[in-house]
Write a protein that holds these residues in place. Structure first.
Motif, PDB file in Angstrom:
ATOM      1  N   GLN A  71      25.765  19.909  31.975  1.00 35.21           N
ATOM      2  CA  GLN A  71      26.497  19.515  33.175  1.00 35.21           C
ATOM      3  C   GLN A  71      28.004  19.460  32.920  1.00 35.21           C
ATOM      4  N   ARG A  72      28.371  18.927  31.725  1.00 32.68           N
ATOM      5  CA  ARG A  72      29.799  18.896  31.400  1.00 32.68           C
ATOM      6  C   ARG A  72      30.356  20.308  31.230  1.00 32.68           C
ATOM      7  N   ALA A  73      29.581  21.188  30.545  1.00 33.93           N
ATOM      8  CA  ALA A  73      30.029  22.570  30.386  1.00 33.93           C
ATOM      9  C   ALA A  73      30.155  23.272  31.737  1.00 33.93           C
ATOM     10  N   LEU A  74      29.170  23.014  32.608  1.00 35.67           N
ATOM     11  CA  LEU A  74      29.230  23.602  33.942  1.00 35.67           C
ATOM     12  C   LEU A  74      30.448  23.101  34.704  1.00 35.67           C
ATOM     13  N   ALA A  75      30.749  21.822  34.548  1.00 36.13           N
ATOM     14  CA  ALA A  75      31.935  21.283  35.211  1.00 36.13           C
ATOM     15  C   ALA A  75      33.202  21.928  34.661  1.00 36.13           C
ATOM     16  N   GLU A  76      33.236  22.137  33.317  1.00 34.53           N
ATOM     17  CA  GLU A  76      34.395  22.801  32.717  1.00 34.53           C
ATOM     18  C   GLU A  76      34.519  24.242  33.211  1.00 34.53           C
ATOM     19  N   VAL A  77      33.357  24.945  33.247  1.00 36.27           N
ATOM     20  CA  VAL A  77      33.380  26.326  33.748  1.00 36.27           C
ATOM     21  C   VAL A  77      33.852  26.368  35.192  1.00 36.27           C
ATOM     22  N   LYS A  78      33.359  25.420  35.979  1.00 31.10           N
ATOM     23  CA  LYS A  78      33.784  25.371  37.384  1.00 31.10           C
ATOM     24  C   LYS A  78      35.288  25.115  37.484  1.00 31.10           C
ATOM     25  N   ALA A  79      35.781  24.181  36.630  1.00 28.69           N
ATOM     26  CA  ALA A  79      37.224  23.903  36.645  1.00 28.69           C
ATOM     27  C   ALA A  79      38.018  25.121  36.197  1.00 28.69           C
ATOM     28  N   ILE A  80      37.519  25.812  35.153  1.00 25.15           N
ATOM     29  CA  ILE A  80      38.211  27.030  34.686  1.00 25.15           C
ATOM     30  C   ILE A  80      38.207  28.101  35.768  1.00 25.15           C
ATOM     31  N   GLU A  81      37.055  28.265  36.438  1.00 26.21           N
ATOM     32  CA  GLU A  81      36.960  29.273  37.503  1.00 26.21           C
ATOM     33  C   GLU A  81      37.896  28.935  38.651  1.00 26.21           C
ATOM     34  N   GLN A  82      37.968  27.662  38.999  1.00 22.49           N
ATOM     35  CA  GLN A  82      38.895  27.263  40.050  1.00 22.49           C
ATOM     36  C   GLN A  82      40.338  27.509  39.630  1.00 22.49           C
ATOM     37  N   GLY A  83      40.652  27.197  38.349  1.00 23.92           N
ATOM     38  CA  GLY A  83      42.005  27.469  37.859  1.00 23.92           C
ATOM     39  C   GLY A  83      42.308  28.951  37.847  1.00 23.92           C
ATOM     40  N   ARG A  84      41.297  29.755  37.437  1.00 26.15           N
ATOM     41  CA  ARG A  84      41.510  31.207  37.435  1.00 26.15           C
ATOM     42  C   ARG A  84      41.717  31.736  38.847  1.00 26.15           C
ATOM     43  N   ALA A  85      40.951  31.197  39.793  1.00 25.19           N
ATOM     44  CA  ALA A  85      41.119  31.623  41.187  1.00 25.19           C
ATOM     45  C   ALA A  85      42.522  31.275  41.681  1.00 25.19           C
ATOM     46  N   ARG A  86      43.003  30.071  41.314  1.00 25.73           N
ATOM     47  CA  ARG A  86      44.368  29.713  41.709  1.00 25.73           C
ATOM     48  C   ARG A  86      45.393  30.627  41.039  1.00 25.73           C
ATOM     49  N   GLN A  87      45.154  30.940  39.763  1.00 20.96           N
ATOM     50  CA  GLN A  87      46.073  31.843  39.072  1.00 20.96           C
ATOM     51  C   GLN A  87      46.061  33.228  39.701  1.00 20.96           C
ATOM     52  N   MET A  88      44.866  33.700  40.094  1.00 21.91           N
ATOM     53  CA  MET A  88      44.780  35.004  40.742  1.00 21.91           C
ATOM     54  C   MET A  88      45.530  34.998  42.064  1.00 21.91           C
ATOM     55  N   GLU A  89      45.380  33.937  42.814  1.00 20.61           N
ATOM     56  CA  GLU A  89      46.121  33.838  44.075  1.00 20.61           C
ATOM     57  C   GLU A  89      47.624  33.808  43.828  1.00 20.61           C
ATOM     58  N   GLN A  90      48.044  33.033  42.823  1.00 16.59           N
ATOM     59  CA  GLN A  90      49.467  32.993  42.504  1.00 16.59           C
ATOM     60  C   GLN A  90      49.960  34.349  42.024  1.00 16.59           C
ATOM     61  N   ALA A  91      49.139  35.019  41.184  1.00 16.79           N
ATOM     62  CA  ALA A  91      49.536  36.342  40.702  1.00 16.79           C
ATOM     63  C   ALA A  91      49.622  37.342  41.844  1.00 16.79           C
ATOM     64  N   SER A  92      48.668  37.248  42.778  1.00 21.43           N
ATOM     65  CA  SER A  92      48.706  38.147  43.931  1.00 21.43           C
ATOM     66  C   SER A  92      49.951  37.899  44.774  1.00 21.43           C
ATOM     67  N   ASP A  93      50.259  36.630  44.997  1.00 21.42           N
ATOM     68  CA  ASP A  93      51.482  36.314  45.743  1.00 21.42           C
ATOM     69  C   ASP A  93      52.718  36.798  44.994  1.00 21.42           C
ATOM     70  N   SER A  94      52.741  36.570  43.678  1.00 17.76           N
ATOM     71  CA  SER A  94      53.893  37.018  42.889  1.00 17.76           C
ATOM     72  C   SER A  94      54.016  38.529  42.924  1.00 17.76           C
ATOM     73  N   LEU A  95      52.864  39.225  42.866  1.00 17.66           N
ATOM     74  CA  LEU A  95      52.898  40.683  42.911  1.00 17.66           C
ATOM     75  C   LEU A  95      53.430  41.191  44.242  1.00 17.66           C
ATOM     76  N   ARG A  96      53.008  40.542  45.331  1.00 16.91           N
ATOM     77  CA  ARG A  96      53.526  40.950  46.631  1.00 16.91           C
ATOM     78  C   ARG A  96      55.019  40.701  46.724  1.00 16.91           C
ATOM     79  N   ARG A  97      55.462  39.543  46.199  1.00 15.32           N
ATOM     80  CA  ARG A  97      56.903  39.282  46.211  1.00 15.32           C
ATOM     81  C   ARG A  97      57.654  40.276  45.340  1.00 15.32           C
ATOM     82  N   LEU A  98      57.050  40.599  44.176  1.00 17.77           N
ATOM     83  CA  LEU A  98      57.701  41.561  43.283  1.00 17.77           C
ATOM     84  C   LEU A  98      57.790  42.924  43.933  1.00 17.77           C
TER      85      LEU A  98
END
Length: 369
Positions: A87-114
């Motif tokens: 359960q703790r590992a799943l929570a960590e994976v979920k947190a990592i996936e959420q962080g990666r999704a946020r990073q992807m969104e930020q990268a996509s926004d940065s790419l559009r701005r670039l």
């Protein structure tokens, strides 16, 4: 011994008593009673052993149950620990996936701005040239020229080639809005219209790039770097650019194209330029024609005049010799011996005048006009 054993034993005793009461002193009954007593004794012994066996079995079952309960408790505790870890590992994976999704969104926004900065109309493609400059910065400093003028126009970058020539490189792109609308468009008609607009923009950039192609300072070849999306949606413009002497390349492949062109130029740099060769041959042909006219003209006439003067001089020398011989013969036959030395010059001078005049007339023809 349990209740059933005791009940059986009591029944046996009661039966024996009844049998004794009925038979009295009957020997057969006594023997039967004795056999019964022995059977009861054996039965009691068996019942005792059975009770003991039951107690042992009950203890074994109790110990086994306790051991099983302990094992089950340990296994359950281990499972609870593993489940907690999962359960703790799943929570960590979920947190990592959420962080990666946020990073992807930020990268996509940065790419559009670039992309907006790279091809925005306000900067006139300056950021695109900066991206290209970072790629070209890997080249040796003596190969890259900056702000090279070609006539009245200045190109931001130019690759120095063998022989003192240049490869002009440009990367301005100002139609980012069309690319954004093309990515968002879903209707085939709208996409086709936007693709045609992108192709027209690329053709316009090719025409502007063609103004840098000075045949005296370039190989009649230039390189136009455009965004990768533009390169993908306008493939038909690549051939048109090549026919115009402009290679259209994406930003991501600009440096490999530059290195390949430089390699080919170094390898085949000694190849003959047909246009310049034709100009040089025409110039040589004109020079040879003038030399031929000079030889056939004044030089030929001078040689003919010199040959005529030579023949005339030869004839006049022969005539002079003949005249001199005649004078000598005349002087020897007519003049007195004493007056010969005085009269000879006076008589000989008139005879030599024609030969001397002919020689003077022939001398001017030796010099060409």
């Amino acid at each position: 011994m349990d209740l059933a054993g005791y009940a059986i034993l009591a029944i046996a005793i009661v039966a024996a008593a009844v049998l004794v009461a009925r038979r009295g002193t009957d020997p057969a009954a006594a023997r039967a009673m004795e056999g019964l007593a022995q059977g009861l004794t054996r039965l009691q012994s068996d019942l005792t052993r059975l009770a003991r066996t039951q107690d042992e079995l009950r203890q074994d079952v109790h110990r086994g149950r306790e051991a099983s309960l302990l094992q089950i408790s340990d296994v359950a505790q281990g499972l609870r620990g593993e489940i907690g870890q999962a359960q703790r590992a799943l929570a960590e994976v979920k947190a990592i996936e959420q962080g990666r999704a946020r990073q992807m969104e930020q990268a996509s926004d940065s790419l559009r701005r670039l992309e907006a900065v790279v091809a925005g109309s306000s900067t006139r493609g300056a950021a695109g040239e900066n991206i290209l400059a970072r790629a070209l910065a890997q080249l040796p400093a003596d190969l890259l020229e900056v702000n090279v003028s070609f006539g009245s126009r200045i190109v931001e970058y130019a690759l120095r080639l063998p022989g003192g020539r240049f490869l002009p490189i440009d990367s301005k792109w100002t139609s980012v809005g069309i690319i954004e609308r093309l990515e968002a468009a879903e209707e085939p008609v709208e996409r086709k219209r936007l693709i045609e607009q992108v192709a027209r923009d690329v053709r316009g950039r090719i025409r502007e790039m063609g103004k840098y192609l000075d045949p005296e300072r370039t190989l009649s070849l230039g390189l136009l770097a455009v965004p990768d999306a533009v390169y993908e949606v306008a493939p038909e413009a690549h051939g048109e650019g090549y026919r115009a002497g402009v290679l259209v390349v994406p930003y991501s492949l600009a440096l490999p194209y530059v290195l390949a062109l430089y390699r080919l130029t170094v390898r085949f740099g000694c190849a003959v330029d047909t246009d310049q060769l034709a100009d040089r041959i025409r110039g040589m042909e004109e020079t040879l024609r003038r030399v031929d006219e000079e030889v056939e003209g004044r030089l030929s006439r001078g040689l003919v005049q010199a040959a005529n003067a030579r023949d005339a001089l030869r004839d006049h020398v022969v005539e002079a010799r003949r005249a001199a011989q005649k004078l000598l013969l005349t002087a020897e036959s007519e003049a007195p011996a004493a007056a010969g030395p005085v009269l000879t010059p006076v008589v000989a001078a008139p005879a030599l005048r024609p030969a001397m005049a002919a020689g003077q007339r022939a001398l001017p023809h030796i010099v060409p006009d």
